[in-house]
Each structure stands twice: as structure tokens, then as C-alpha cells.
Design an enzyme around this catalytic site. Structure first.
Site, PDB file in Angstrom:
ATOM      1  N   CYS A 284      -7.862  -5.806  -7.398  1.00 33.67           N
ATOM      2  CA  CYS A 284      -9.024  -5.777  -8.279  1.00 33.67           C
ATOM      3  C   CYS A 284      -8.659  -5.073  -9.588  1.00 33.67           C
ATOM      4  O   CYS A 284      -7.900  -4.118  -9.607  1.00 33.67           O
ATOM      5  CB  CYS A 284     -10.234  -5.053  -7.694  1.00 33.67           C
TER       6      CYS A 284
ATOM      7  N   ARG B 237      -4.228  -8.657 -10.938  1.00 36.27           N
ATOM      8  CA  ARG B 237      -4.591  -7.713  -9.881  1.00 36.27           C
ATOM      9  C   ARG B 237      -5.508  -8.328  -8.816  1.00 36.27           C
ATOM     10  O   ARG B 237      -5.813  -7.692  -7.802  1.00 36.27           O
ATOM     11  CB  ARG B 237      -5.292  -6.490 -10.485  1.00 36.27           C
TER      12      ARG B 237
ATOM     13  N   TRP C 284     -10.107  -9.018  -5.892  1.00 32.53           N
ATOM     14  CA  TRP C 284      -9.351  -9.494  -4.738  1.00 32.53           C
ATOM     15  C   TRP C 284     -10.150  -8.990  -3.541  1.00 32.53           C
ATOM     16  O   TRP C 284     -10.248  -7.783  -3.311  1.00 32.53           O
ATOM     17  CB  TRP C 284      -7.939  -8.902  -4.738  1.00 32.53           C
TER      18      TRP C 284
ATOM     19  N   ASN D 282     -12.759  -0.678  -7.907  1.00 26.01           N
ATOM     20  CA  ASN D 282     -11.486  -1.155  -7.340  1.00 26.01           C
ATOM     21  C   ASN D 282     -11.109  -0.167  -6.244  1.00 26.01           C
ATOM     22  O   ASN D 282     -10.943   1.015  -6.513  1.00 26.01           O
ATOM     23  CB  ASN D 282     -10.425  -1.165  -8.443  1.00 26.01           C
ATOM     24  N   GLY D 283     -11.030  -0.642  -5.015  1.00 29.11           N
ATOM     25  CA  GLY D 283     -10.677   0.248  -3.906  1.00 29.11           C
ATOM     26  C   GLY D 283     -11.472  -0.112  -2.672  1.00 29.11           C
ATOM     27  O   GLY D 283     -12.044  -1.196  -2.577  1.00 29.11           O
TER      28      GLY D 283
ATOM     29  N   GLU E  92      14.809 -12.812   0.013  1.00 31.10           N
ATOM     30  CA  GLU E  92      14.023 -12.818  -1.225  1.00 31.10           C
ATOM     31  C   GLU E  92      13.805 -14.256  -1.711  1.00 31.10           C
ATOM     32  O   GLU E  92      12.707 -14.605  -2.166  1.00 31.10           O
ATOM     33  CB  GLU E  92      14.749 -11.959  -2.276  1.00 31.10           C
TER      34      GLU E  92
ATOM     35  N   LYS F 261      10.131 -15.869  -2.241  1.00 31.17           N
ATOM     36  CA  LYS F 261       9.720 -16.434  -3.537  1.00 31.17           C
ATOM     37  C   LYS F 261       9.174 -17.838  -3.357  1.00 31.17           C
ATOM     38  O   LYS F 261       8.132 -18.192  -3.872  1.00 31.17           O
ATOM     39  CB  LYS F 261      10.942 -16.444  -4.461  1.00 31.17           C
TER      40      LYS F 261
ATOM     41  N   GLU G 279       5.747 -17.866  -1.378  1.00 33.83           N
ATOM     42  CA  GLU G 279       4.552 -17.286  -2.002  1.00 33.83           C
ATOM     43  C   GLU G 279       4.014 -18.109  -3.172  1.00 33.83           C
ATOM     44  O   GLU G 279       2.820 -18.074  -3.444  1.00 33.83           O
ATOM     45  CB  GLU G 279       4.752 -15.814  -2.385  1.00 33.83           C
TER      46      GLU G 279
ATOM     47  N   HIS H 206      21.615 -18.609  16.614  1.00 32.33           N
ATOM     48  CA  HIS H 206      20.800 -17.967  17.648  1.00 32.33           C
ATOM     49  C   HIS H 206      19.348 -18.434  17.606  1.00 32.33           C
ATOM     50  O   HIS H 206      18.468 -17.727  18.094  1.00 32.33           O
ATOM     51  CB  HIS H 206      20.904 -16.445  17.512  1.00 32.33           C
TER      52      HIS H 206
ATOM     53  N   LYS I   1      -1.149  -8.827  -7.492  1.00 28.47           N
ATOM     54  CA  LYS I   1       0.098  -8.203  -7.930  1.00 28.47           C
ATOM     55  C   LYS I   1       0.300  -6.828  -7.317  1.00 28.47           C
ATOM     56  O   LYS I   1       1.393  -6.466  -6.911  1.00 28.47           O
ATOM     57  CB  LYS I   1       0.092  -8.098  -9.457  1.00 28.47           C
TER      58      LYS I   1
HETATM   59  O1  M6R Z   1       4.555  -3.069  -6.495  1.00 26.99           O
HETATM   60  P1  M6R Z   1       5.422  -3.132  -5.293  1.00 26.99           P
HETATM   61  O2  M6R Z   1       6.849  -3.349  -5.614  1.00 26.99           O
HETATM   62  O3  M6R Z   1       5.258  -1.928  -4.391  1.00 26.99           O
HETATM   63  O4  M6R Z   1       4.926  -4.397  -4.494  1.00 26.99           O
HETATM   64  C1  M6R Z   1       5.442  -4.732  -3.245  1.00 26.99           C
HETATM   65  C2  M6R Z   1       5.056  -6.130  -2.860  1.00 26.99           C
HETATM   66  O5  M6R Z   1       3.675  -6.262  -2.795  1.00 26.99           O
HETATM   67  C3  M6R Z   1       5.604  -7.179  -3.832  1.00 26.99           C
HETATM   68  O6  M6R Z   1       6.978  -7.062  -3.984  1.00 26.99           O
HETATM   69  C4  M6R Z   1       5.267  -8.591  -3.334  1.00 26.99           C
HETATM   70  O7  M6R Z   1       5.966  -8.864  -2.165  1.00 26.99           O
HETATM   71  C5  M6R Z   1       5.573  -9.629  -4.421  1.00 26.99           C
HETATM   72  N1  M6R Z   1       4.472 -10.536  -4.557  1.00 26.99           N
HETATM   73  C6  M6R Z   1       6.752 -10.449  -4.123  1.00 26.99           C
HETATM   74  O8  M6R Z   1       7.016 -11.372  -5.116  1.00 26.99           O
END
Ligand code: M6R
Length: 616
Positions: free
Chosen positions: A2, A27, A74, A100-101, A489, A493, A496, A512, A611
Site C-alpha cells: 500500500c 507498492r 495491496w 498502510n499496514g 532467480e 523472474k 512472477e 532426482h 514491490k
Molecule cells: O525489498 P526486498 O529485497 O526485501 O524484497 C524481497 C522480495 O520481496 C523481492 O525480492 C521479491 O521477491 C521480488 N518481487 C522479486 O523480483
């Protein structure tokens, strides 16, 4: 999660707050809302959907006014719909809040308020909070600031809030615990901006206060911001920060998406990370945050790395770096698991917390736990002044600049850059790396940005490869050693942002289980550079090929063996194995990006994500 923003001054507030919401959309973006005070009424508009959907429903007549608060959401409590969207208005109609929270004890408070006759329209904790403030105001016959302070003492949870009272319309009350809140200060205190980060107001002012946890601010036109502690009402003298952020950093500047812009920014971002730290001519690495605590690092029994998501993958790369170069045992933990599994932490542990945003709730809680058990905590963050940066004993910023695309790209490579510097520094301090190797690494590090530039030139070719993924339901990413975390990673990527199921695996583990997935045309992306266990990876490729899998291989320039077996190859420049994740990552980012674009996905704002994950 948020984003909240607000304005109070003499300009038209609506365009400022709407633009602010657009900048904060990273956010959370499942609903949006705004309140504009027109001098008589607080006009509230809110809707499920994005800020653009909100703009479509606000009538011209209701855009007039010089005070406004807004929210992009969010969802935590209640589905994303119009009613659950913020702002929320108290039963009397006098108070409006954006939040926000999470208020954890909202249910209990709600029940009490219901017995006193309050009616609730939404499922949200935030509507409970605004009515609690109203009830306190009624009971105590006090001003809004006092009522907010008393109410906040009754809630358990996290908040960044802005509250407006129609009966006292020259001020906004803001407060924070757990979630971030910045206040931009206009000239002569004639106007103020409120926001979850400074991006909504950088073109208006360079002076900002970042509220600390449990602080409440009275923001009144023509007066200095008055800050007090929520728990005991004691006065605080807030520090006014000079903002080091310019508009170009938060705009797309000709790129179609922030993600693409951020991928292309990596040569510069990596340079910015090592600038002033990596000094090959002097043969040293300078890092104040490490030097200050060097004895803790040197005498550590082990390093525990805590992080989430992409940052956790950077932590896995660091495990290879620290063990290989500095010979320090490393454990890499998901912050969310670590904090809840009664881990053994001692005063001889060094904890490195990695976080782009510096606000990730699980990482923050894990740090607090580690500190409480006597560990020394070093923070690796991108966002300057963020909660994790402040909570750590010492640390270092990655200086990647704002990362707005939800999918992390430059944050990952800059985290790895920074962690490589630390590993090299500790390796040198502990005498675990020879002088010649150390100097060679310093020089080779300096070559990384130009090698990334070169890799980016293959963008068009990677886009062509991406076209083959349009109908793909699932794929595998394989790597070994330093490039196993890169495979993880790459898979994260892709899933997501393109919603294709993808899994990362250590190449040798394929036998395995995952090999059962391979059939005619099943795509497997393999990192097969000429360092580490090249021959073994070649064997893994053969195993896939003999089951008719489709191979997309990341190889070193000049490779001939894999080239003959693979359906597509992407070449990376020659590089040390320890530095190779900084290169092998780039084509995987571009591949995910193009696949997502070709599939028509919202690259910068993938569904269900936000984010910065400020709730656990
Ligand atoms: O701000 P942070 O690095 O702590 O965030 C961690 C994860 O939420 C963040 O890396 C998330 O996995 C990304 N969307 C990946 O692209």
C-alpha cells in the site's frame, strides 16, 4: 504494501496526489482512492483497480481543493473492491484516513465499537482505526492529534497513516509504526507533502522528514512540523533530510517499462555500488560499515544471511563467495522461516540482512530477533534510510537508485556486487586469498560494467528466443555452483511476470526428480559457462537432449561443445566463476521480460504482487 500520499498547502491538491499515487503504485495496485477537501466537504472517491481507474471516476467539480489524501492498495483485510478501498471515513463523516499496514487486534476493537453503535461498511482494519479515533475524540473531547495518539496506543500492528478532520481543516495528522512515512516540507512551511516514500514530491521540495517508528506528526500550514512520540507524547526534534533523488530516476525515460529501464541501468548501477569502495590502483577495498566492525567479522563463527525472494537468491550467491573466498561458514535463511523456528543465534554470529526496499516485514523481524540474541547485524539495503538500514548495527547501501519494477533486477546484481566486495575484503583480512588473486579480482570487478553493456547488445536475439515461450506452460532453469542461485532467480523472474510455471534446480539434482518433466520440446534454460563444473553440466545437457528437451544455454563466448547440442545459445564474455552471476543473470532477466511482454502481461505490476512486502 500500500502507498499513501497527501498534500496540504495552497496549490490544487488533486493532481499532486494523483501523480503521487501513480508513483507509489509499485507498492500495491489492486484499488485506489482519494479524498479532496473543497473547503466545506471532504469528497471521497475510491475504486477497485488502478489509479487510472480512479481518475476515471472523479468528477471535475470534485477535483477542487488544496487538501487531499490518497491511497493505492495491496489488500490485506478484505477483498479488493470499491468498499474496502481507502480512504475510509468515520461514522460521523468528519474523519478520513488512509492507512498502510495491519491492525492485528482490529476484530476485538471492532466488536467493542459495534456495541457502542458504530456501523462498518467494509471488511478493513483501517475503517476500524478511523472509528476508534473518532470514539476517543468523543470520549476525551480532545483534538485530533491527541485522539490519534491515544487510539494508536490501543492498537497492535503496523501503520503509516494520514488522518484529516473536517472540523480542523488546516492540518493533517500523520503517524508511523513499521510502515514508512516521509513528510516533504515546502518553502516557509507553506505547504507539506506526505508519502510512503519521497518520490511523490521530489519536484516540489528537497527537504523531508522521515518519521521514526511510534512517531506522530502534526502537519499544519504555516507551522513547523510538530513531532511527538506516540507512547508518551514526548516531543521529538525531527531531522530534516536533504533528498538526493531526481525526477529522471523515477521516470521511464523512453523505455516501455521500468523493468527494462532498470535492466539497462545495471552497468551504471554496478559501478555506483563499487564506486569509492573498489580501489584497484591502491589495491584495497574500502567499506566503512565493515571496517568499523572488522573484528566481529573476523572472529565470527559463521555468517547467517537473512532475506526474502530475490534478495535471498543474492544471499545464496554470497554463500559461495564467503565460503570460497573468505572461508567463513555461511547459512542462508528465508527470513520468514528463520524468525519462527527458534534458531540458535549467539554473540559470535554475524547476521547479514539483504533487502532492496529495507522494509520487508519478515526480514525486519528476523533482524530484531538476531539483535536480541546478541548477534551483530550488517544491513545490505538499496533504499537509503529504510527501516532495515536503520535497525542494523552497520551496513552498506547498494546505491542502485530507485527500483520501481516489481521484479527485482538491478537490486540483485548490485547486492551481489556489494557482497563480492565484502567477501574479498574479509578474504584479504583473514589471509585466505593470495595477494595476486585479490588484485586480479579487483581488476576483473572493474571490467564487469562494460561486459554487462556488451551482453545487453544481445537483447534482440533474446527477444527472438522469447517468442518460443508464448505457449509454454512450464520450464526448468538449471545451474551449478555460483550459478545455481542464478537459475533460481531466473525461474522466479519468469514466473512472477509471465505467469509461466518455472523451477530453478541445481543441474545435478535434475536426475532426482525434475527429469521426469522432460519430453519433446520441454524448455530447459541451462547456465553452462566454461568455469566450475562445465563437463558435468554438458552431461546434464546431453541427458535432456536425449529426452528431446529444448535447450536454451548460457555459454561463454567461443564455446563449441554446448553450441552443437543446444537449440539456442546466448554468449557471455569470459569471466571468473565467482563474478559470473553478475553476467549470467542479465540474459535471464531479458528473457523473462520479453516473454512477459509478448504474452501481454503487466510487466511492472504483475498480478497479486507488490514491490515492498511490509506485512508478514
Ligand atoms: O525489498 P526486498 O529485497 O526485501 O524484497 C524481497 C522480495 O520481496 C523481492 O525480492 C521479491 O521477491 C521480488 N518481487 C522479486 O523480483
Amino acid at each position: 504494501m500500500c502507498g499513501i500520499t497527501g498534500y496540504i498547502g495552497s496549490r490544487d491538491a488533486y493532481p499532486i496526489v494523483i501523480k503521487g499515487l501513480q508513483r507509489l503504485e509499485y507498492r500495491g495496485y489492486d484499488s485506489a482512492g482519494i479524498m479532496v477537501y473543497d473547503g466545506e466537504k471532504a469528497n471521497v472517491f475510491k475504486t477497485k483497480g488502478k489509479v487510472a481507474d480512479l481518475e476515471a471516476i472523479v468528477t471535475e467539480a470534485n477535483k477542487k481543493g488544496t487538501i487531499s489524501i490518497g491511497h493505492t492498495r495491496w489488500a490485506t483485510h478484505g477483498v479488493p473492491n470499491d468498499v474496502n478501498s481507502h480512504p475510509h471515513v468515520s461514522n460521523s463523516g468528519n474523519l478520513t484516513i488512509v492507512h498502510n499496514g495491519i491492525i492485528e487486534n482490529y476484530d476485538k476493537i471492532k466488536k467493542e465499537l459495534v456495541t457502542r453503535g458504530y456501523i462498518f461498511h467494509s471488511d478493513t482494519d483501517s475503517e476500524v482505526l478511523v472509528n476508534l479515533i473518532e470514539e476517543v475524540q468523543k470520549q476525551e473531547k480532545c483534538k485530533l492529534a491527541k485522539a490519534v495518539q491515544l487510539a494508536l496506543n490501543d492498537v497492535v500492528g503496523a501503520y503509516a497513516i494520514a488522518v484529516f478532520d473536517i472540523n480542523d481543516p488546516k492540518k493533517i495528522i500523520a503517524a508511523k509504526l513499521g510502515s514508512p512515512l516521509a513528510i516533504g516540507i515546502g518553502e516557509n512551511n507553506e505547504e507539506f507533502f506526505i508519502a510512503s516514500d519521497a518520490s511523490p514530491f521530489i519536484e516540489y521540495t528537497k527537504n523531508a522528514i522521515y518519521l521514526e517508528d511510534e512517531e506522530l506528526a502534526v502537519i499544519k500550514i504555516g507551522k513547523e512540523v510538530e513531532v511527538r512520540k506516540v507512547h508518551d507524547d514526548s516531543a521529538v526534534n525531527p531531522e530534516v533530510h536533504a533528498l538526493d533523488l531526481d525526477l529522471s530516476q523515477i521516470e521511464k525515460e523512453g523505455f516501455d517499462h521500468f523493468m527494462l529501464k532498470e535492466i539497462y541501468e545495471q552497468p551504471k548501477a554496478i559501478k555506483d555500488t563499487y564506486r569509492g569502495r573498489l580501489l584497484p590502483n591502491e589495491g584495497i577495498i574500502r567499506m566503512a560499515g565493515v571496517e568499523e566492525y572488522i573484528e566481529r567479522f573476523k572472529s565470527a563463527d559463521r555468517i547467517i544471511i537473512i532475506a526474502c525472494g530475490t534478495s535471498w537468491h543474492a544471499g545464496l550467491v554470497a554463500e559461495y563467495l564467503f565460503e570460497d573466498i573468505a572461508r567463513i561458514p555461511v547459512e542462508v535463511e528465508y527470513a520468514s522461516e528463520f524468525r519462527y523456528r527458534n534458531p540458535i543465534i549467539t554473540e559470535r554470529d554475524v547476521v547479514i540482512a539483504i533487502s532492496q526496499s529495507g522494509e520487508t516485514a519478515d526480514s525486519l523481524a528476523a533482524i530484531k530477533m538476531a539483535k536480541a540474541n546478541g548477534a551483530y547485524v550488517f544491513g545490505v539495503c538499496n533504499v537509503v534510510g529504510s527501516s532495515i538500514a536503520r535497525e542494523s548495527h552497520s551496513g552498506a547501501y547498494t546505491h542502485a537508485g530507485p527500483e520501481i519494477g516489481v521484479a527485482s533486477t538491478k537490486a540483485f546484481t548490485t547486492q551481489i556486487t556489494l557482497l563480492t566486495l565484502i567477501a574479498l575484503k574479509l578474504g584479504k583480512e583473514k589471509g585466505k586469498i593470495s595477494n595476486s588473486d585479490f588484485h586480479a579480482y579487483l581488476q576483473n570487478m572493474e571490467l564487469i560494467p562494460s561486459k554487462v553493456e556488451k551482453l545487453l547488445e544481445q537483447d534482440a536475439k533474446i527477444k527472438e528466443i522469447a517468442a518460443g515461450f508464448l505457449e509454454t506452460p512450464s520450464c526448468l532453469f538449471l545451474g551449478r555452483g555460483y550459478n545455481f542461485p542464478v537459475a533460481l532467480e531466473g525461474a522466479l523472474k519468469l514466473k512472477e511476470i509471465s505467469y509461466i510455471h518455472a523451477e530453478g534446480y541445481p543441474a545435478a539434482e535434475m536426475k532426482h526428480g525434475p527429469i521426469a518433466l522432460i519430453e519433446d520440446g520441454y524448455p530447459v534454460i541451462v547456465i553452462a559457462i566454461n568455469k566450475g563444473h562445465y563437463d558435468k553440466v554438458v552431461s546434464n545437457i546431453q541427458e535432456i537432449k536425449s529426452r528431446k528437451g529444448k535447450i536454451i544455454a548460457i555459454v561463454t563466448e567461443g564455446d563449441v561443445i554446448v553450441k552443437e547440442m543446444a537449440d539456442h545459445v546466448i554468449e557471455i564474455p569470459e569471466v571468473d566463476e565467482a563474478l559470473s552471476p553478475l553476467l549470467t543473470t542479465i540474459p535471464l532477466q531479458l528473457l523473462s521480460y520479453h516473454v512477459a511482454v509478448l504474452r501481454g502481461c503487466n510487466v511492472d505490476q504483475p498480478r497479486n504482487l507488490a514491490k515492498s512486502v511490509t506485512v508478514e
